[in-house]
Design a protein around this motif. Sequence first.
Motif, mmCIF file in Angstrom:
data_model
loop_
_atom_site.group_PDB
_atom_site.id
_atom_site.type_symbol
_atom_site.label_atom_id
_atom_site.label_comp_id
_atom_site.label_asym_id
_atom_site.label_seq_id
_atom_site.Cartn_x
_atom_site.Cartn_y
_atom_site.Cartn_z
ATOM 1 N N THR A 208 0.823 -1.210 0.000
ATOM 2 C CA THR A 208 0.000 0.000 0.000
ATOM 3 C C THR A 208 0.856 1.258 0.000
ATOM 4 O OG1 THR A 208 -0.140 -0.067 2.431
ATOM 5 C CG2 THR A 208 -1.901 -1.128 1.183
ATOM 6 N N GLN A 209 2.081 1.134 0.475
ATOM 7 C CA GLN A 209 2.974 2.287 0.481
ATOM 8 C C GLN A 209 3.524 2.561 -0.921
ATOM 9 O OE1 GLN A 209 6.219 1.892 3.191
ATOM 10 N NE2 GLN A 209 6.846 4.031 3.046
ATOM 11 N N SER A 210 3.577 1.553 -1.756
ATOM 12 C CA SER A 210 4.090 1.715 -3.116
ATOM 13 C C SER A 210 3.052 1.231 -4.123
ATOM 14 C CB SER A 210 5.400 0.941 -3.284
ATOM 15 O OG SER A 210 6.359 1.366 -2.337
ATOM 16 N N PRO A 211 1.929 1.929 -4.224
ATOM 17 C CA PRO A 211 0.890 1.492 -5.158
ATOM 18 C C PRO A 211 1.221 1.918 -6.592
ATOM 19 C CG PRO A 211 0.187 3.490 -4.057
ATOM 20 C CD PRO A 211 1.539 3.128 -3.475
ATOM 21 N N ARG A 212 0.335 1.608 -7.485
ATOM 22 C CA ARG A 212 0.485 2.008 -8.891
ATOM 23 C C ARG A 212 -0.230 3.342 -9.087
ATOM 24 N NH1 ARG A 212 1.128 -0.060 -14.153
ATOM 25 N NH2 ARG A 212 -0.223 0.925 -15.687
ATOM 26 N N TYR A 213 0.477 4.308 -9.627
ATOM 27 C CA TYR A 213 -0.101 5.616 -9.924
ATOM 28 C C TYR A 213 -0.296 5.726 -11.432
ATOM 29 C CZ TYR A 213 1.449 6.714 -5.185
ATOM 30 O OH TYR A 213 1.651 6.702 -3.833
ATOM 31 N N SER A 214 -1.408 6.274 -11.845
ATOM 32 C CA SER A 214 -1.714 6.321 -13.271
ATOM 33 C C SER A 214 -2.468 7.596 -13.614
ATOM 34 C CB SER A 214 -2.548 5.093 -13.685
ATOM 35 O OG SER A 214 -3.718 4.997 -12.899
#
Length: 731
Positions: free
Chosen positions: A446-452
């Motif tokens: 959750t600290q390194s999710p996918r950003y789009s």
Amino acid sequence: NMVTGKTCTMYCVEREILDEQRLEELSRRLDSSQTHTLFSHRLKNSLRCSIPKLKRTVVGFLPVLYWLPHYSVWDYGMPDLISGISVGIMHLPQGMAYALLASLPPVFGLYSSFYPALVYFFFGSSRHISIGTFTILSIMVGSVTERLAPDENFLIVNKTSGIEEVDITARDLYRVQVAAATTVLGGSIQVILGLMQFGFVGTYLSEPLVRAYTSAAAAHAVLAQLKTIFGVSPARFSGPLSMVYVSATITHFMTYEISVVGKIPSGIQPPTMPNASIFPEVVVDAFALAIVGYAISVSLGKTFALKHGYKIDSSQELVALGLSNAVGGFFQCYSVCASMSRSLIQETTGGRTQMAGIASSVIVLVTMMKLGSLFQELPKAVLAAIVFVNLKGMFKQYTDIVTLWRRNKIDLVVWLVTWVSTLLLNLDMGLAASISFAMLTVIFRTQSPRYSVLGHLPGTELYLDLESHREVREVPGITIFRSSATIYFANAELYLEALKEKSGLDITKMITYKRRQEAKQRKRDRRAARRAKRQAKRQLGERGRDFIQDEESGWKNRENSTVFIMPETPNNSWVYLKGTDPETTTLGSMSDLQDGDITTLGCSSEDTLSRDLERISLGSLGKWTWDIHSIILDLSTANFIDTVALKTLRNIFHDFGEIDVDIYIAGCQAPVVEQLEQGGFFSDITKERLFTTVHDAVLYCINLRGDGTLPNYDIKVVGFTVLTCPHNYME
């Protein structure tokens, strides 16, 4: 359609652009008296005690009352009987063998196969699982009994030989007390959690974790049975690295004595109170037994329920298993749960209901009453071999390493960490370490999710990832930003950094540059003010003399009709006298100066500019240029907002506003909106910036700052109403 020759119908949808403020206005139209009536109706229903409601409550607590009245002996009797006999025969060797894993006399394995199964018959909601002894729980109980009742605590001197030896009778008696106390406490924990509807606690044990844990526990079981198979009597160890210490000394204690089961008391034992003084020493172990036993049982129960088309109640399963353990503890049983091997036998041999459990309990009861003597000379090595055979399935789980390597690397790491920690730290500490590591992986993900960045799918109101979908198109002037996880303290800063990267606007550098340029401009203005002040003083001295000479002749000879003075005002700011008639002369303000006037500036150090100047904009500075006028934050994936995330969102609104980029929020769930309100987010940010869907926000931005059109859509916005017609429907 000119291409296909088919007739197409045009669909146009007219609706309002819904922001949060508009939704609140619509919701307030609900009559307050109607709301009060609905609330009162729900309250009365919750407090009303009716016969059907009482029946549902009782049947929910005692599921046997639901299916037993409809039990068909003709349809289910024979399959359940055959299944029960098969499982009962398995109970006998397994019960005695697993009792050895728990470091208890074999007969207590038979007790644990009898009493808990009877209790589960009344309270369990699964029709196919077989409750009784299980390898993993037996090993966990064994680690507790050996820790609290080690052999060295029961050494006595043999009066005949004068050699120290273990008082096996006293040792086993105390180990039974330890096991019973741990079982009662663990069962009580399960009942409390079940009554509090905490049936979800088993979900924290993921499948890779459970499979790795059972694989490591199987290794402990194998090592524990080697002494029985080979007649080895090594020194006992407990705690971390106990497996290594046994392994190191096993070859030094060869006795080659054949150990047998020994005397099995006939009949059943009366209930006894557990030793409550042991509770503080085993509370952690009891909790671990409660969670592991429940996780194994409910996973098996859900598997069979899905296969046969019925449902089980997770919380009721927790209560049923807890009562089975708590009641069984009073009859000197140790912790039990569903067995994989016996449950499969019960299901594959045709078992339909828990009547098969009753049949298997009868087999165990007959053995305890009349057939116990037949097993007294049974070598314990045979029971150890039975344990080995039953562990075959757990050793096959090592193939999970290859499968997880191909499918999910993080789950593979969880598997390996669980296996190593359980192997080296023992079962209780290994379980705690495994769960902690699994939780850390969740935080990491959750600290390194996918950003789009999202684009518009032509002809629809859908917005998809631009990188993953080729058919979507970017909306001109608008950036739609989405995170795959909720925003909270652990990833709030990363969210802001990703927004800068995806939008192409490094807001921190831009604002820092702007502040520096403003500071330089203020510095230049202060220098100019000082120069103008000195010049004005010189000009005032020269013109002062002319003013005295021309005082009697009036003001008409002044070329620009303006004389400057420095009055005694609080801020010592320069003003000027304006006019040609001394009787009508007024004080002029700086904003009234004409091109021909001589300006004089105030001497206050806090003044920035002497005339009305607009704030410096980054566009006027010429360092950056961008074509984004709006950013929409899609928060549809957020299920909560903490104070750190709220502060981050507020900073995003303020910082991007400084470079004239509007920020909007779309897709918030109702709890998130409530948390934003409670955090004071809307104290200086209006709810007009909050929209129900991304499409609503896009249409609002286009109407406000765009060219009024969305690609592949005909849009007509009148007030808050939008008429959208997809182009592909208009041919």
